[in-house]
Write a protein that holds these residues in place. Structure first.
Motif, PDB file in Angstrom:
ATOM      1  N   THR C  43       0.836  -1.207   0.000  1.00 57.46           N
ATOM      2  CA  THR C  43       0.000   0.000   0.000  1.00 57.46           C
ATOM      3  C   THR C  43       0.869   1.255   0.000  1.00 57.46           C
ATOM      4  OG1 THR C  43      -1.823  -1.133   1.076  1.00 57.46           O
ATOM      5  CG2 THR C  43      -1.789   1.240   1.273  1.00 57.46           C
ATOM      6  N   ASN C  47       0.699   4.502  -2.361  1.00 60.12           N
ATOM      7  CA  ASN C  47       0.689   5.884  -1.884  1.00 60.12           C
ATOM      8  C   ASN C  47       1.799   6.704  -2.529  1.00 60.12           C
ATOM      9  OD1 ASN C  47      -1.527   5.572  -0.250  1.00 60.12           O
ATOM     10  ND2 ASN C  47      -0.325   5.031   1.562  1.00 60.12           N
ATOM     11  N   ILE C  52       0.501  10.481  -2.601  1.00 59.92           N
ATOM     12  CA  ILE C  52       0.033  10.773  -1.245  1.00 59.92           C
ATOM     13  C   ILE C  52       1.227  10.874  -0.300  1.00 59.92           C
ATOM     14  CG2 ILE C  52      -1.239   9.765   0.692  1.00 59.92           C
ATOM     15  CD1 ILE C  52      -3.232   8.775  -1.532  1.00 59.92           C
ATOM     16  N   TYR C  53       2.245  10.050  -0.531  1.00 59.58           N
ATOM     17  CA  TYR C  53       3.516  10.208   0.178  1.00 59.58           C
ATOM     18  C   TYR C  53       4.559  10.742  -0.806  1.00 59.58           C
ATOM     19  CZ  TYR C  53       1.769   7.035   3.854  1.00 59.58           C
ATOM     20  OH  TYR C  53       1.061   6.452   4.863  1.00 59.58           O
ATOM     21  N   THR C  81      -5.339   6.572 -11.225  1.00 49.11           N
ATOM     22  CA  THR C  81      -6.212   6.667 -10.063  1.00 49.11           C
ATOM     23  C   THR C  81      -6.245   5.332  -9.338  1.00 49.11           C
ATOM     24  OG1 THR C  81      -8.314   7.484  -9.227  1.00 49.11           O
ATOM     25  CG2 THR C  81      -8.392   6.095 -11.181  1.00 49.11           C
ATOM     26  N   ARG C  82      -6.972   5.265  -8.243  1.00 48.17           N
ATOM     27  CA  ARG C  82      -6.858   4.093  -7.385  1.00 48.17           C
ATOM     28  C   ARG C  82      -8.117   3.849  -6.571  1.00 48.17           C
ATOM     29  NH1 ARG C  82      -3.178   5.426  -2.233  1.00 48.17           N
ATOM     30  NH2 ARG C  82      -4.097   3.466  -1.555  1.00 48.17           N
ATOM     31  N   PHE C  84      -9.061   2.152  -2.476  1.00 42.12           N
ATOM     32  CA  PHE C  84      -8.380   2.068  -1.189  1.00 42.12           C
ATOM     33  C   PHE C  84      -8.697   0.751  -0.499  1.00 42.12           C
ATOM     34  CE2 PHE C  84      -8.770   6.541  -2.076  1.00 42.12           C
ATOM     35  CZ  PHE C  84      -7.544   7.050  -1.699  1.00 42.12           C
TER      36      PHE C  84
END
Lengths: 295, 292, 260
Positions: C43, C47, C52-53, C81-82, C84
């Motif tokens: 994960t 990210n 996101i990170y 895109t993703r 979660f």
């Protein structure tokens, strides 16, 4: 109870309504809480008063500029604070709101803490002004909410991270929402200034911000009709309980806690009146359909 | 130089009152992650309790403080039960807590307004303003008292948090409420204690603030100073809250002394805003990263 | 042609290496699997790809351009895109509105056009509504279009999240354990759906999953992560026969996992 008094109460309700419509974009639809919007109201009030009194600008133009002035300041404040999370943002808005009020309090050329009087020959905010401006605001904001931009507000309210990964520029939309709310609250401030014809910074403190937010909440977060109903209920009706005076705010505070504990989504629970009408219609159609079948 | 030291001492005295207010707010924040805006109302009522204890019951300072502290402790705990506990049972988002707290704050302020009126009331002068003179510096007896009582209370609180079993439970819960619960910490009790402690210190702060200044229904708004102090030190950090509060007191005293008392509050809020913009985690706060 | 390329991607939290020197090439049009024990950094890798990170080291290329350092929404706009692992829907919005919201980039009308309901807004909205309805149809969600996303059964929530992701018309779709918590029937249905969506929208898919049947069935290639590092990379057959993978998954004793 005289007609003049009722009219004044109605105008006051309308002014609150405009501010609440503005704040509902930010709080109800984008999920951001502000404890500083009284600051934008003060900016709108003083800007419009200075324009009409010192420069002889017509009322409506002064209101427009007042709204834009509040909007402009909101862009600066938003740029600095909208990246903050949760309580930090709320406290930052509180800090900015109070700073704005204290600046007006300290700034003597516009009366400072003694206040600023608008001469009586200047236009008084009338009931028709209030109705016209609120109608325009309601239609425009409803249009915005029913667009891709409005849906992006709601997406941010619901889930920030999911909003980002579907390509929503969260910061930009928060800025937009903050700006729109500040503009409407600023215009409401201008209208208020021209209703009372007397401005004093003390009237734009955190308590004022809190009341605006509470009206949005009691009406129901994410419902424009809820905001309208919330405002009318909370401004109009208490005026007729004047005998209770302070007690009505005691009831107010009690009500807020009660709503949070029992019905946190507010009166309208995120639904619009149009949703209710649609639901009733569907019900009726189905009922009729059943009757026809049985016949 | 003498002037500077004078302002410094004034600042530390008022700063320690702020500290007593801030720790209550900060403790609740560290456990429950929301800004308890009702805290100001509790402090205000504490101030009134003390006032009436002194004027009507003719109580000496220590008894008045005790009465006020009992009252505010009860009040804080009752507020938690009525306004926050139902939300916790429903696992409501933290915004609902803040709104509920706002409701309580409005309720308390206006119930005082409706029953006692908007007047400012002055405590009887229990302590003469004249005090000790060291060199050219005068220290009021009241300020000495505030410093002593404040320091003892804050050290007491630190000792409780750092050295006792309940303190350990509080620290564990503030680290992670759910995990603490799973590990067998009675988090219900921790929350009860935290609100009680906050209320206790709020009562003391209310009495001392009332003694030094005055009492009025809207004085809850001065807790905005507590938020400033808490943010200054870092939300949820106890040592941060104390350091933040004392620094704020000193800055305010300096601003009043060297610039103008009109600008005192403005400077406090500008400071708040600057810190939030430049370093939102405060001097001692913990930074967090979102998890996906 | 390689669509996504990770070069020596590293992410540290404090002193802890969550992902270390991971290199990976995802071919255009392929389905690439990502497996490994819990805490292996799968994960975290998602990210990193979605911004996101931030990276601690290495670089990420998408369509041959570096994308590391871009904000998550920019990366989404570029076509990644993703979903979660712990579903993130717009819970209070209806199924229909969830998808409609995600379609927002497929029309360009401005705020002013929205405020005054100008023609561009009306045309744009019409287009979005058509697209949404088509997508709900494909994902078998039309029956439940008016239900709040938060009230959907679990399996449907996962499906809605995929629908919402596909609404962006992405080039690369990252699925984070889409079958978690599903029963075998639902998992099979999901498998078919992923294949169908991939075909219809010409997607490339990178998928994290623990259901080995699903992974082995679906993927063209698989990468195995362990303790943040690449343990093996290859076709499903190669992976199944890789001694290092077998050991990491089954332990020295060879205790057989039913799912494997």
């Amino acid at each position: 109870m005289s007609w003049a008094y009722i009219t004044t109460v109605l105008i006051m309700t309308g002014i609150n309504l405009l501010a609440v419509i503005g704040l509902s974009v930010l709080t109800g639809f984008t999920g951001l809480f502000s404890f500083g919007h009284a600051g934008f109201m003060a900016i709108g009030a003083y800007t419009s008063a200075i324009l009409t009194v010192w420069l002889g600008v017509p009322y409506y133009l002064a209101l427009l500029i007042a709204g834009l002035a509040a909007g402009l300041i909101s862009l600066v404040i938003g740029r600095l604070t909208l990246k903050l999370k949760g309580d930090y943002f709320i406290i930052a808005t509180l800090g900015f709101g109070e700073s704005i009020r204290l600046l007006f309090n300290w700034f003597d050329p516009i009366g400072g803490s003694r206040g600023f009087r608008i001469p009586s020959e200047i236009h008084y905010t009338s009931l028709s002004d209030v109705i016209i401006i609120n109608l325009i605001a309601l239609i425009l904001i409803a249009n915005l909410i029913n667009s891709r931009h409005g849906r992006n507000f709601k997406a941010i309210r619901e889930e920030e991270m999911a909003s980002q990964v579907i390509g929503i520029n969260i910061f930009r939309y928060k800025m937009l929402s903050f700006f729109i709310s500040a503009v409407l609250v600023g215009i409401a401030g201008g209208m208020l200034a021209h209703l009372t014809h007397f401005l004093i910074p003390r009237n734009f403190d955190m308590t004022k911000s809190t009341f605006l937010t509470i009206m949005v909440i009691l009406g129901g977060l994410g419902s424009l009709s809820g905001s309208v109903i919330g405002t009318v209920v909370l401004t109009f009706i208490p005026e007729f309980l004047r005998n209770f005076n302070e007690w009505r705010y005691v009831i107010f505070g009690f009500l807020v806690v009660l709503v949070m504990v029992l019905r946190p989504k507010g009166l309208m629970g995120g639904y619009e009146i149009s949703d209710l009408l649609r639901w009733v219609k569907r019900r009726l159609v189905r009922r009729r359909g059943e009757k026809n079948e049985s016949a | 130089m003498e002037k500077f030291i004078q302002f410094l001492i004034n600042g530390i005295a008022i700063g320690s009152i702020y500290a007593l207010m801030t720790v209550g707010y900060s403790l609740v924040y560290s456990i429950m992650n929301f800004s308890n805006f009702a805290h100001g109302g509790v402090i205000m009522l504490g101030s009134y309790f003390g006032f009436f204890a002194i004027t009507i019951l003719k109580a000496p300072f220590w008894l008045a403080a005790l009465i006020a502290m009992t009252g505010t402790t009860l009040l804080a705990v009752v507020i938690e039960r009525l306004a926050y506990d139902p939300l916790r049972r429903r696992q409501a988002p933290s915004l609902y807590y803040i709104i509920s707290a706002m409701g309580i704050s409005i309720f308390l302020e206006n119930i005082v307004l409706a029953t006692l009126g908007a007047d400012f009331r002055n405590y009887p002068p229990l302590f003469q303003t004249s005090g000790f003179y060291i060199g050219g510096i005068s220290i009021g007896k009241l300020d000495v008292l505030i410093l002593v009582v404040g320091t003892i209370s804050l050290f007491g609180l630190m000792w409780l948090i750092e050295k006792t079993k309940i303190g350990l439970a509080i620290r564990a819960t503030s680290f992670n409420l759910r995990a603490a619960n799973l590990m067998g910490v009675n988090t219900e009790f921790v929350i009860f204690v935290v609100f009680g402690l906050g209320g206790l210190l709020a009562g003391l702060a209310g009495v001392m603030y009332g003694l030094r200044y005055t009492v009025w229904p809207q004085m809850g708004l001065i807790t905005n100073k507590a938020f400033v102090a808490a943010v200054f030190g870092g939300l949820g950090s106890l040592p941060g809250a104390i350091v933040g509060a004392i620094s704020l007191g000193i800055i305010e005293a300096m601003a009043t002394g060297y610039i103008s008392s009109n600008l005192r509050d403005l400077i406090a809020f500008v400071l708040l805003v600057t810190i939030l913009v430049v370093r939102p985690s405060g001097i001692m706060g913990k930074a967090t990263e979102d998890k996906a | 042609m390689s669509l996504l390329e990770l070069r020596d991607v590293t992410k540290q939290f404090g002193g802890l290496v969550a992902v270390g020197d991971v290199s990976l090439t995802v071919e255009q049009g392929s389905i690439h699997g990502l497996i490994g024990p819990n805490g292996a950094g799968k994960t975290t890798l998602f990210n990193l790809i979605t911004g996101i990170y931030g990276l601690s080291g290495g670089t990420i290329l998408f369509e041959r351009e570096p994308i590391d350092g871009l904000a998550p929404f920019r990366i989404a706009q570029k076509g990644i895109t993703r979903t979660f692992q712990n579903i993130r829907l717009f819970k209070d919005l209806s199924v229909y509105d969830n998808v409609l919201t995600a379609c927002h980039m497929n029309t360009k009308y401005s705020v002013v056009e929205a405020l005054f309901r100008l023609p561009a807004r009306n045309q744009g909205e019409k287009k979005l509504k058509q697209e949404t309805e088509i997508l709900l149809d494909i994902m078998n969600l039309t029956d439940r279009r008016d239900v709040s996303a938060g009230n959907l059964p679990y399996g449907f929530q996962r499906r809605l999240e995929i629908a919402r992701a596909v609404a962006l018309k992405p080039t690369l779709l990252l699925l984070d354990e889409p079958a978690a918590g599903m029963n075998p029937d639902e998992t099979f249905e999901l498998l078919e759906m992923i294949k169908q969506v991939k075909r219809e929208f010409g997607l490339t898919v990178l998928i994290i999953e623990h259901h080995m049947d699903l992974i082995m069935n679906l993927c063209d290639r698989i990468m195995v992560l362990n303790f943040g590092r690449v343990l093996a990379e290859g076709s499903p057959i190669e992976i199944q026969n890789d001694p290092a993978v077998v050991q990491a998954y089954l332990g020295e004793g060879g205790n057989h996992d039913a799912r494997y």
